[in-house]
Motif scaffolding. Structure first.
Motif, PDB file in Angstrom:
ATOM      1  N   SER A   1       0.856  -1.177   0.000  1.00 59.49           N
ATOM      2  CA  SER A   1       0.000   0.000   0.000  1.00 59.49           C
ATOM      3  C   SER A   1       0.894   1.230   0.000  1.00 59.49           C
ATOM      4  CB  SER A   1      -0.887   0.026   1.251  1.00 59.49           C
ATOM      5  OG  SER A   1      -1.742  -1.080   1.258  1.00 59.49           O
ATOM      6  N   MET A   2       0.403   2.298  -0.586  1.00 63.17           N
ATOM      7  CA  MET A   2       1.195   3.524  -0.658  1.00 63.17           C
ATOM      8  C   MET A   2       0.320   4.732  -0.422  1.00 63.17           C
ATOM      9  SD  MET A   2       1.408   4.752  -4.574  1.00 63.17           S
ATOM     10  CE  MET A   2       1.318   6.401  -3.941  1.00 63.17           C
ATOM     11  N   ALA A   3       0.987   5.836  -0.159  1.00 58.54           N
ATOM     12  CA  ALA A   3       0.318   7.136  -0.097  1.00 58.54           C
ATOM     13  C   ALA A   3       1.194   8.129  -0.840  1.00 58.54           C
ATOM     14  CB  ALA A   3       0.106   7.575   1.352  1.00 58.54           C
ATOM     15  N   TRP A   4       0.562   9.112  -1.449  1.00 59.04           N
ATOM     16  CA  TRP A   4       1.251  10.196  -2.159  1.00 59.04           C
ATOM     17  C   TRP A   4       1.111  11.421  -1.286  1.00 59.04           C
ATOM     18  CZ3 TRP A   4       4.647  10.859  -5.843  1.00 59.04           C
ATOM     19  CH2 TRP A   4       4.717  12.054  -6.568  1.00 59.04           C
ATOM     20  N   ILE A   5       2.203  11.818  -0.628  1.00 60.95           N
ATOM     21  CA  ILE A   5       2.181  12.917   0.336  1.00 60.95           C
ATOM     22  C   ILE A   5       3.287  13.907  -0.039  1.00 60.95           C
ATOM     23  CG2 ILE A   5       2.412  13.558   2.759  1.00 60.95           C
ATOM     24  CD1 ILE A   5       1.532  10.656   3.448  1.00 60.95           C
ATOM     25  N   ASP A   6       2.916  15.137  -0.309  1.00 64.09           N
ATOM     26  CA  ASP A   6       3.891  16.191  -0.631  1.00 64.09           C
ATOM     27  C   ASP A   6       4.851  15.768  -1.744  1.00 64.09           C
ATOM     28  OD1 ASP A   6       2.793  17.919   1.264  1.00 64.09           O
ATOM     29  OD2 ASP A   6       4.070  17.122   2.863  1.00 64.09           O
ATOM     30  N   ASP A   7       4.292  15.229  -2.830  1.00 59.66           N
ATOM     31  CA  ASP A   7       5.076  14.804  -4.001  1.00 59.66           C
ATOM     32  C   ASP A   7       6.064  13.693  -3.685  1.00 59.66           C
ATOM     33  OD1 ASP A   7       3.742  16.619  -5.661  1.00 59.66           O
ATOM     34  OD2 ASP A   7       5.142  18.212  -5.147  1.00 59.66           O
ATOM     35  N   ARG A   8       5.758  12.888  -2.694  1.00 61.62           N
ATOM     36  CA  ARG A   8       6.592  11.751  -2.320  1.00 61.62           C
ATOM     37  C   ARG A   8       5.712  10.509  -2.194  1.00 61.62           C
ATOM     38  NH1 ARG A   8       9.583  15.383  -3.481  1.00 61.62           N
ATOM     39  NH2 ARG A   8      11.405  16.097  -2.306  1.00 61.62           N
ATOM     40  N   VAL A   9       6.307   9.359  -2.507  1.00 63.17           N
ATOM     41  CA  VAL A   9       5.646   8.078  -2.261  1.00 63.17           C
ATOM     42  C   VAL A   9       6.022   7.648  -0.850  1.00 63.17           C
ATOM     43  CG1 VAL A   9       5.505   5.648  -2.921  1.00 63.17           C
ATOM     44  CG2 VAL A   9       5.706   7.405  -4.694  1.00 63.17           C
ATOM     45  N   VAL A  10       5.012   7.322  -0.054  1.00 64.90           N
ATOM     46  CA  VAL A  10       5.255   6.878   1.314  1.00 64.90           C
ATOM     47  C   VAL A  10       4.780   5.439   1.442  1.00 64.90           C
ATOM     48  CG1 VAL A  10       4.775   7.276   3.762  1.00 64.90           C
ATOM     49  CG2 VAL A  10       4.995   9.229   2.195  1.00 64.90           C
ATOM     50  N   LEU A  11       5.668   4.586   1.922  1.00 60.22           N
ATOM     51  CA  LEU A  11       5.367   3.183   2.174  1.00 60.22           C
ATOM     52  C   LEU A  11       5.461   2.930   3.668  1.00 60.22           C
ATOM     53  CD1 LEU A  11       7.774   1.640  -0.519  1.00 60.22           C
ATOM     54  CD2 LEU A  11       5.335   2.186  -0.792  1.00 60.22           C
TER      55      LEU A  11
ATOM     56  N   ARG B   1      10.497   6.035  11.932  1.00 62.05           N
ATOM     57  CA  ARG B   1       9.814   4.985  12.705  1.00 62.05           C
ATOM     58  C   ARG B   1       8.347   5.369  12.842  1.00 62.05           C
ATOM     59  NH1 ARG B   1      13.092   1.427  14.788  1.00 62.05           N
ATOM     60  NH2 ARG B   1      11.735   0.731  16.462  1.00 62.05           N
ATOM     61  N   VAL B   2       7.473   4.413  12.668  1.00 63.67           N
ATOM     62  CA  VAL B   2       6.034   4.674  12.711  1.00 63.67           C
ATOM     63  C   VAL B   2       5.647   5.350  14.016  1.00 63.67           C
ATOM     64  CG1 VAL B   2       3.777   3.533  12.833  1.00 63.67           C
ATOM     65  CG2 VAL B   2       5.386   2.923  11.017  1.00 63.67           C
ATOM     66  N   ALA B   3       6.208   4.893  15.121  1.00 70.29           N
ATOM     67  CA  ALA B   3       5.860   5.452  16.430  1.00 70.29           C
ATOM     68  C   ALA B   3       6.320   6.896  16.596  1.00 70.29           C
ATOM     69  CB  ALA B   3       6.467   4.592  17.538  1.00 70.29           C
ATOM     70  N   GLU B   4       7.256   7.361  15.755  1.00 72.21           N
ATOM     71  CA  GLU B   4       7.806   8.710  15.887  1.00 72.21           C
ATOM     72  C   GLU B   4       7.448   9.613  14.704  1.00 72.21           C
ATOM     73  OE1 GLU B   4      11.931   7.780  16.145  1.00 72.21           O
ATOM     74  OE2 GLU B   4      11.713   6.735  18.064  1.00 72.21           O
ATOM     75  N   ALA B   5       6.581   9.155  13.847  1.00 72.73           N
ATOM     76  CA  ALA B   5       6.268   9.900  12.619  1.00 72.73           C
ATOM     77  C   ALA B   5       5.472  11.168  12.908  1.00 72.73           C
ATOM     78  CB  ALA B   5       5.479   9.018  11.663  1.00 72.73           C
ATOM     79  N   PRO B   6       5.770  12.226  12.166  1.00 77.15           N
ATOM     80  CA  PRO B   6       4.968  13.442  12.308  1.00 77.15           C
ATOM     81  C   PRO B   6       3.553  13.188  11.786  1.00 77.15           C
ATOM     82  CG  PRO B   6       6.544  13.678  10.511  1.00 77.15           C
ATOM     83  CD  PRO B   6       6.842  12.373  11.187  1.00 77.15           C
ATOM     84  N   PRO B   7       2.591  13.966  12.272  1.00 75.29           N
ATOM     85  CA  PRO B   7       1.192  13.741  11.890  1.00 75.29           C
ATOM     86  C   PRO B   7       0.948  13.780  10.386  1.00 75.29           C
ATOM     87  CG  PRO B   7       1.333  15.339  13.674  1.00 75.29           C
ATOM     88  CD  PRO B   7       2.730  15.044  13.248  1.00 75.29           C
ATOM     89  N   GLU B   8       1.649  14.642   9.645  1.00 75.34           N
ATOM     90  CA  GLU B   8       1.380  14.728   8.213  1.00 75.34           C
ATOM     91  C   GLU B   8       1.698  13.416   7.496  1.00 75.34           C
ATOM     92  OE1 GLU B   8       5.418  16.720   8.892  1.00 75.34           O
ATOM     93  OE2 GLU B   8       3.462  16.838   9.835  1.00 75.34           O
ATOM     94  N   ILE B   9       2.682  12.676   7.995  1.00 78.05           N
ATOM     95  CA  ILE B   9       2.983  11.375   7.395  1.00 78.05           C
ATOM     96  C   ILE B   9       2.024  10.319   7.934  1.00 78.05           C
ATOM     97  CG2 ILE B   9       4.674   9.503   7.273  1.00 78.05           C
ATOM     98  CD1 ILE B   9       6.856  11.604   7.071  1.00 78.05           C
ATOM     99  N   ALA B  10       1.911  10.198   9.251  1.00 82.35           N
ATOM    100  CA  ALA B  10       1.090   9.147   9.853  1.00 82.35           C
ATOM    101  C   ALA B  10      -0.380   9.269   9.466  1.00 82.35           C
ATOM    102  CB  ALA B  10       1.245   9.172  11.370  1.00 82.35           C
ATOM    103  N   GLU B  11      -0.944  10.452   9.599  1.00 84.39           N
ATOM    104  CA  GLU B  11      -2.360  10.632   9.282  1.00 84.39           C
ATOM    105  C   GLU B  11      -2.600  10.632   7.776  1.00 84.39           C
ATOM    106  OE1 GLU B  11      -3.527  14.073  11.549  1.00 84.39           O
ATOM    107  OE2 GLU B  11      -2.831  13.118  13.396  1.00 84.39           O
ATOM    108  N   GLY B  12      -1.668  11.221   7.030  1.00 86.70           N
ATOM    109  CA  GLY B  12      -1.789  11.215   5.575  1.00 86.70           C
ATOM    110  C   GLY B  12      -1.741   9.815   5.014  1.00 86.70           C
TER     111      GLY B  12
ATOM    112  N   ASP C   1       8.241  -1.267  12.571  1.00 89.08           N
ATOM    113  CA  ASP C   1       7.574  -0.647  11.433  1.00 89.08           C
ATOM    114  C   ASP C   1       8.113   0.756  11.176  1.00 89.08           C
ATOM    115  OD1 ASP C   1       6.080  -2.928  11.253  1.00 89.08           O
ATOM    116  OD2 ASP C   1       4.226  -2.046  12.012  1.00 89.08           O
ATOM    117  N   VAL C   2       8.291   1.065   9.890  1.00 90.26           N
ATOM    118  CA  VAL C   2       8.794   2.372   9.484  1.00 90.26           C
ATOM    119  C   VAL C   2       7.985   2.882   8.304  1.00 90.26           C
ATOM    120  CG1 VAL C   2      11.178   2.006  10.235  1.00 90.26           C
ATOM    121  CG2 VAL C   2      10.511   1.361   7.912  1.00 90.26           C
ATOM    122  N   TYR C   3       7.989   4.193   8.162  1.00 86.90           N
ATOM    123  CA  TYR C   3       7.535   4.828   6.932  1.00 86.90           C
ATOM    124  C   TYR C   3       8.794   5.112   6.126  1.00 86.90           C
ATOM    125  CZ  TYR C   3       3.099   5.851   9.309  1.00 86.90           C
ATOM    126  OH  TYR C   3       1.911   5.758   9.989  1.00 86.90           O
TER     127      TYR C   3
END
Length: 160
Positions: free
Chosen positions: A52-62, A102-113, A129-131
């Motif tokens: 699964s992926m997300a497109w956040i701020d012109d980046r692919v996040v896994l 690290r997922v547990a330390e991710a900023p809200p824009e990455i985790a919630e996005g 787990d990591v983003y």
């Protein structure tokens, strides 16, 4: 069965870019992620997995386990190749690892996005787990052979 897109003329670069951005930002979008490592004998060991992926701020996040083969390969080499869509409407992305969070330390824009677009939330998961935030370096898009010319949409991280 014929492909209905085969009877249309090739898309312009602007239309391909718009279609690519629409595909990237579609909720619940999966991507094939190809990585490689080097075996002890020096041979390349390719690996391909859907994620699964997300497109956040012109980046692919896994989101994945850092200890998974894909996680280890991306963290070690810093590069991967991603593919979205089918063989008759494909987007190919060569990307560089920009950062690992690290997922547990991710900023809200990455985790919630990520949770909003990917339709699942890895935050209740394991400690490993990591983003992985990937910066596209090269993007190509085509549908049929008539779209092979002009398939390059991004080069060196810049849209053409």
């Amino acid at each position: 069965m014929t492909n209905p897109q085969a009877t249309t003329s090739p898309r312009t670069r602007d239309q391909r870019r718009a279609d690519t951005l629409a595909m990237l930002s579609t909720p619940v979008r999966d991507v094939w992620v190809a990585t490689a490592s080097v075996a002890d004998d020096g041979t390349a060991v390719p690996y391909l997995v859907p994620l699964s992926m997300a497109w956040i701020d012109d980046r692919v996040v896994l989101a994945l386990e850092a200890t998974s083969r894909t996680g280890r390969n991306l963290l070690a080499t810093g590069t991967g190749r991603l593919s979205l869509g089918g063989t008759r409407d494909v987007v190919m992305i060569d990307a560089d690892l920009e950062r690992s969070v690290r997922v547990a330390e991710a900023p809200p824009e990455i985790a919630e996005g990520y949770a909003a677009q990917a339709d699942w939330d890895p935050r209740p998961g394991g400690a490993d787990d990591v983003y992985l935030v990937l910066r596209p370096r090269r993007i190509q898009a085509w549908r049929e052979v008539d779209e092979l010319p002009g398939r390059l949409l991004m080069c060196d991280g810049e849209w053409l």
